[in-house]
Design an enzyme around this catalytic site. Structure first.
Site, PDB file in Angstrom:
ATOM      1  N   HIS A  17      42.196  52.250  30.799  1.00  0.00           N
ATOM      2  CA  HIS A  17      42.897  51.823  32.017  1.00  0.00           C
ATOM      3  C   HIS A  17      43.208  50.343  31.930  1.00  0.00           C
ATOM      4  CE1 HIS A  17      38.541  51.317  32.686  1.00  0.00           C
ATOM      5  NE2 HIS A  17      38.863  50.236  33.391  1.00  0.00           N
ATOM      6  N   GLN A  51      33.827  46.783  30.777  1.00  0.00           N
ATOM      7  CA  GLN A  51      34.311  48.159  30.951  1.00  0.00           C
ATOM      8  C   GLN A  51      33.171  49.041  31.465  1.00  0.00           C
ATOM      9  OE1 GLN A  51      36.114  50.033  27.475  1.00  0.00           O
ATOM     10  NE2 GLN A  51      36.787  51.797  28.672  1.00  0.00           N
TER      11      GLN A  51
HETATM   12  P1  AMP Z   1      36.299  48.727  34.346  1.00  0.00           P
HETATM   13  O1  AMP Z   1      35.068  48.046  34.875  1.00  0.00           O
HETATM   14  O2  AMP Z   1      37.278  47.829  33.688  1.00  0.00           O
HETATM   15  O3  AMP Z   1      35.903  49.915  33.479  1.00  0.00           O
HETATM   16  O4  AMP Z   1      37.066  49.291  35.612  1.00  0.00           O
HETATM   17  C1  AMP Z   1      36.720  50.470  36.251  1.00  0.00           C
HETATM   18  C2  AMP Z   1      37.251  50.373  37.637  1.00  0.00           C
HETATM   19  O5  AMP Z   1      37.256  51.661  38.207  1.00  0.00           O
HETATM   20  C3  AMP Z   1      36.419  49.483  38.586  1.00  0.00           C
HETATM   21  O6  AMP Z   1      37.227  48.403  39.052  1.00  0.00           O
HETATM   22  C4  AMP Z   1      36.002  50.438  39.699  1.00  0.00           C
HETATM   23  O7  AMP Z   1      36.010  49.836  40.975  1.00  0.00           O
HETATM   24  C5  AMP Z   1      37.039  51.533  39.579  1.00  0.00           C
HETATM   25  N1  AMP Z   1      36.646  52.842  40.074  1.00  0.00           N
HETATM   26  C6  AMP Z   1      35.481  53.486  39.852  1.00  0.00           C
HETATM   27  N2  AMP Z   1      35.486  54.681  40.457  1.00  0.00           N
HETATM   28  C7  AMP Z   1      36.696  54.805  41.070  1.00  0.00           C
HETATM   29  C8  AMP Z   1      37.314  55.822  41.861  1.00  0.00           C
HETATM   30  N3  AMP Z   1      36.693  56.985  42.146  1.00  0.00           N
HETATM   31  N4  AMP Z   1      38.567  55.596  42.338  1.00  0.00           N
HETATM   32  C9  AMP Z   1      39.204  54.436  42.066  1.00  0.00           C
HETATM   33  N5  AMP Z   1      38.673  53.444  41.317  1.00  0.00           N
HETATM   34  C10 AMP Z   1      37.440  53.623  40.822  1.00  0.00           C
END
Ligand code: AMP
Ligand code: ZN
Length: 114
Positions: free
Chosen positions: A100, A94
Site C-alpha cells: 500500500h 510497515q
Molecule cells: P503501514 O503502517 O504503512 O503498514 O500502514 C498500515 C495502515 O493501515 C495504518 O495507517 C493503519 O491505520 C491502516 N489500517 C489498519 N487497519 C485498517 C482498516 N481496517 N481500514 C483502514 N485502514 C486500516
C-alpha cells in the site's frame, strides 16, 4: 489471488468494510482508519503483494497504476501539496503486509520524516 488471512485482501473483496474512495479492476483506495492528516488515503493493488518493492519488481505497470490513482485523488480533493509515503518492512513502519501507499494531505509536513 485473495490471501485469506490478509486484512487488505478482505477490504478489496468487501468481506471487511472500508470507506472506499475509488476502485477499478486493479487498484483500490480507501480512507485510513487512523488518519494522520485531514486527508489520509491508502491506495493498494487488488492483488496480494507483501510490499510495494514486490509490486515494483514484478509488475511495474501496476506500481504506476497505484501512483496514478493517488495523483488523481489528490487532484480531485483539490490538494495543492501532498505526500506519498511507502513503509516497506517493519523498521520502516510497515504494519500491514499487503502492499500500500499512503496519500497524505491537508496539513504541513515536516522533513526529514521521523
Ligand atoms: P503501514 O503502517 O504503512 O503498514 O500502514 C498500515 C495502515 O493501515 C495504518 O495507517 C493503519 O491505520 C491502516 N489500517 C489498519 N487497519 C485498517 C482498516 N481496517 N481500514 C483502514 N485502514 C486500516
Ligand atoms: Zn492481501
Amino acid at each position: 489471488m485473495v490471501k485469506m488471512d490478509c486484512l487488505f485482501c478482505k477490504i478489496v473483496d468487501g468481506t471487511i468494510p472500508a470507506s472506499v474512495v475509488k476502485q477499478n479492476n486493479k487498484v483500490t483506495a480507501f480512507n485510513d482508519i487512523s488518519p494522520q492528516a485531514p486527508t489520509h488515503i491508502l491506495v493498494i493493488p487488488n492483488q496480494h503483494f507483501k510490499n510495494m518493492g514486490e509490486v515494483s519488481e514484478s509488475d511495474p505497470d501496476l506500481a504506476g497504476e497505484i501512483l496514478k490513482m493517488a495523483s488523481q485523488i489528490a487532484k480531485e480533493y483539490g490538494l495543492d501539496s501532498w505526500r506519498i509515503n511507502i513503509n516497506t518492512g517493519e523498521s520502516a513502519g510497515q504494519s500491514v503486509f499487503h502492499a500500500h501507499i499512503h496519500l497524505l494531505g491537508g496539513r504541513v509536513f515536516a522533513w526529514p520524516p521521523g
